[in-house]
Write a protein that holds these residues in place. Sequence first.
Motif, mmCIF file in Angstrom:
data_model
loop_
_atom_site.group_PDB
_atom_site.id
_atom_site.type_symbol
_atom_site.label_atom_id
_atom_site.label_comp_id
_atom_site.label_asym_id
_atom_site.label_seq_id
_atom_site.Cartn_x
_atom_site.Cartn_y
_atom_site.Cartn_z
ATOM 1 N N VAL A 110 79.203 45.354 9.707
ATOM 2 C CA VAL A 110 80.769 45.149 9.797
ATOM 3 C C VAL A 110 80.984 45.190 11.418
ATOM 4 O O VAL A 110 81.537 44.296 11.810
ATOM 5 C CB VAL A 110 81.327 46.268 8.891
ATOM 6 N N ALA A 111 80.347 46.108 12.218
ATOM 7 C CA ALA A 111 80.569 46.268 13.468
ATOM 8 C C ALA A 111 80.364 44.729 14.221
ATOM 9 O O ALA A 111 81.244 44.157 14.907
ATOM 10 C CB ALA A 111 79.898 47.151 14.231
ATOM 11 N N LEU A 112 79.192 44.165 13.883
ATOM 12 C CA LEU A 112 78.713 42.824 14.556
ATOM 13 C C LEU A 112 79.707 41.943 14.587
ATOM 14 O O LEU A 112 80.062 41.086 15.100
ATOM 15 C CB LEU A 112 77.186 42.552 14.163
ATOM 16 N N LYS A 113 80.215 41.803 12.977
ATOM 17 C CA LYS A 113 81.202 40.856 12.650
ATOM 18 C C LYS A 113 82.445 41.134 13.404
ATOM 19 O O LYS A 113 83.254 40.229 13.502
ATOM 20 C CB LYS A 113 81.293 40.892 10.982
ATOM 21 N N LEU A 114 82.875 42.461 13.553
ATOM 22 C CA LEU A 114 84.260 42.699 14.265
ATOM 23 C C LEU A 114 84.000 42.261 15.460
ATOM 24 O O LEU A 114 85.172 41.814 16.214
ATOM 25 C CB LEU A 114 84.312 43.991 13.994
ATOM 26 N N MET A 115 83.030 42.432 16.158
ATOM 27 C CA MET A 115 82.797 42.004 17.515
ATOM 28 C C MET A 115 83.026 40.492 17.767
ATOM 29 O O MET A 115 83.448 40.230 18.980
ATOM 30 C CB MET A 115 81.183 42.611 17.828
ATOM 31 N N GLU A 116 82.704 39.838 16.771
ATOM 32 C CA GLU A 116 82.957 38.273 16.938
ATOM 33 C C GLU A 116 84.565 37.952 16.646
ATOM 34 O O GLU A 116 85.273 37.418 17.303
ATOM 35 C CB GLU A 116 82.251 37.529 15.766
ATOM 36 N N LYS A 117 85.042 38.755 15.571
ATOM 37 C CA LYS A 117 86.631 38.337 15.190
ATOM 38 C C LYS A 117 87.523 39.247 16.012
ATOM 39 O O LYS A 117 88.582 38.709 16.328
ATOM 40 C CB LYS A 117 86.762 39.032 13.772
ATOM 41 N N MET A 118 87.226 40.309 16.815
ATOM 42 C CA MET A 118 88.269 41.052 17.502
ATOM 43 C C MET A 118 87.754 41.100 18.982
ATOM 44 O O MET A 118 87.919 42.494 19.715
ATOM 45 C CB MET A 118 88.455 42.311 16.926
ATOM 46 N N LYS A 119 87.284 40.012 19.664
ATOM 47 C CA LYS A 119 86.583 40.175 20.786
ATOM 48 C C LYS A 119 87.321 40.934 21.978
ATOM 49 O O LYS A 119 86.993 41.579 22.905
ATOM 50 C CB LYS A 119 86.400 38.758 21.320
ATOM 51 N N HIS A 120 88.625 40.585 21.869
ATOM 52 C CA HIS A 120 89.531 41.092 22.980
ATOM 53 C C HIS A 120 89.994 42.520 22.737
ATOM 54 O O HIS A 120 90.877 43.214 23.589
ATOM 55 C CB HIS A 120 90.732 40.024 23.573
ATOM 56 N N PRO A 180 73.807 37.524 24.793
ATOM 57 C CA PRO A 180 74.469 38.901 25.070
ATOM 58 C C PRO A 180 75.645 39.158 24.243
ATOM 59 O O PRO A 180 76.321 38.169 23.844
ATOM 60 C CB PRO A 180 74.461 39.029 26.614
ATOM 61 N N PHE A 181 75.793 40.539 23.852
ATOM 62 C CA PHE A 181 77.104 40.800 23.249
ATOM 63 C C PHE A 181 78.269 40.637 24.158
ATOM 64 O O PHE A 181 78.045 40.726 25.236
ATOM 65 C CB PHE A 181 77.033 42.129 22.808
ATOM 66 N N GLU A 182 79.500 40.488 23.383
ATOM 67 C CA GLU A 182 80.799 40.358 24.122
ATOM 68 C C GLU A 182 81.057 41.300 25.046
ATOM 69 O O GLU A 182 82.009 41.326 25.818
ATOM 70 C CB GLU A 182 81.958 39.579 22.985
ATOM 71 N N CYS A 183 80.832 42.722 24.215
ATOM 72 C CA CYS A 183 81.261 43.949 24.866
ATOM 73 C C CYS A 183 79.947 44.790 25.320
ATOM 74 O O CYS A 183 79.160 44.634 24.583
ATOM 75 C CB CYS A 183 82.456 44.536 23.963
ATOM 76 N N PHE A 207 65.248 42.257 20.820
ATOM 77 C CA PHE A 207 65.684 42.350 22.211
ATOM 78 C C PHE A 207 64.396 42.135 23.283
ATOM 79 O O PHE A 207 64.687 42.585 24.394
ATOM 80 C CB PHE A 207 66.465 43.790 22.382
ATOM 81 N N SER A 208 63.377 41.680 22.787
ATOM 82 C CA SER A 208 62.123 41.735 23.809
ATOM 83 C C SER A 208 62.528 40.776 25.019
ATOM 84 O O SER A 208 62.053 41.169 26.337
ATOM 85 C CB SER A 208 60.915 41.371 23.246
ATOM 86 N N LYS A 209 63.396 39.842 24.939
ATOM 87 C CA LYS A 209 63.729 38.796 26.072
ATOM 88 C C LYS A 209 64.928 39.294 26.540
ATOM 89 O O LYS A 209 65.703 38.208 27.104
ATOM 90 C CB LYS A 209 63.564 37.388 25.384
ATOM 91 N N THR A 210 65.595 40.334 26.324
ATOM 92 C CA THR A 210 66.856 40.616 26.807
ATOM 93 C C THR A 210 66.946 42.089 27.620
ATOM 94 O O THR A 210 65.634 42.483 27.782
ATOM 95 C CB THR A 210 67.943 40.961 25.626
ATOM 96 N N GLU A 211 68.135 42.455 28.327
ATOM 97 C CA GLU A 211 68.130 43.378 28.768
ATOM 98 C C GLU A 211 68.501 44.636 28.199
ATOM 99 O O GLU A 211 68.933 45.705 28.493
ATOM 100 C CB GLU A 211 68.948 43.288 30.142
#
Length: 240
Positions: A110-120, A180-183, A207-211
């Motif tokens: 749910v959190a991942l979808k909210l991060m898309e919908k409620m970015k700001h 990368p994540f928006e927040c 996440f092997s190719k990320t920070e």
Amino acid sequence: MENRNFQMDTQWNIIHYPEKPTGFGILIIGDERHFVDDSKCFWTQNEGKLAIIDELKEKGYTIFSSNLYGRNWGSENAVELAERLYQHVIRSEILNNKIHILAEGMGALVALKLMEKMKHTIRSVVLLNPILSLKSHLEQEKEHKFFYKKLLGELALAYQMDQKVLENTIISMKESIIYPFECPVKIIHVLSGGRAYNQTKLYQQLFSKTEMNPTFILPEKKQQLGKIMIRFFNSHESVL
């Protein structure tokens, strides 16, 4: 008043009030054991979770949570209700409109979808032992026939789809984690049991190719969870 329970769309919700509010809010999205009813919730019934709630309230956080249709597995209904709960709380309480999210297990979907919908409107996110991919989780459960069958039943109910159709849909899904994540996001993983090992491998793949560096802690260090979360939330509050 320590907390307030109220209903939205047949689902119970709860707000936990701190003695000295700082104006920052945290939305808790629970795992598959999570519940909220007319007088209590899983996070106040579980000793370890209650300790985290108490520490967060001590630091002035207003905490809110919802039953979210029980075992929702990231369904759109649950995401919509979580968004409506946010809007209700922001209107009814004196809070900064950018909130933190604390999601556990299945709640991460749910959190991942909210991060898309409620970015700001999301300030930062802590994911505790998160299930980040429905596809990977379903594949993991295949080893345990009973749990797999049970999970498929819960998914069909949550997504209101035929079991076989849903199973094929999930299996053919592309991984949907956008990095990368928006927040700012912190993943905390408590290492216990074989499943924890599987999750650790999954994080390495994702996440092997990320920070992104998940924080791994031993079960006997679980009492440090509240402090780790507070430090992270706190570090993203300088800009109102």
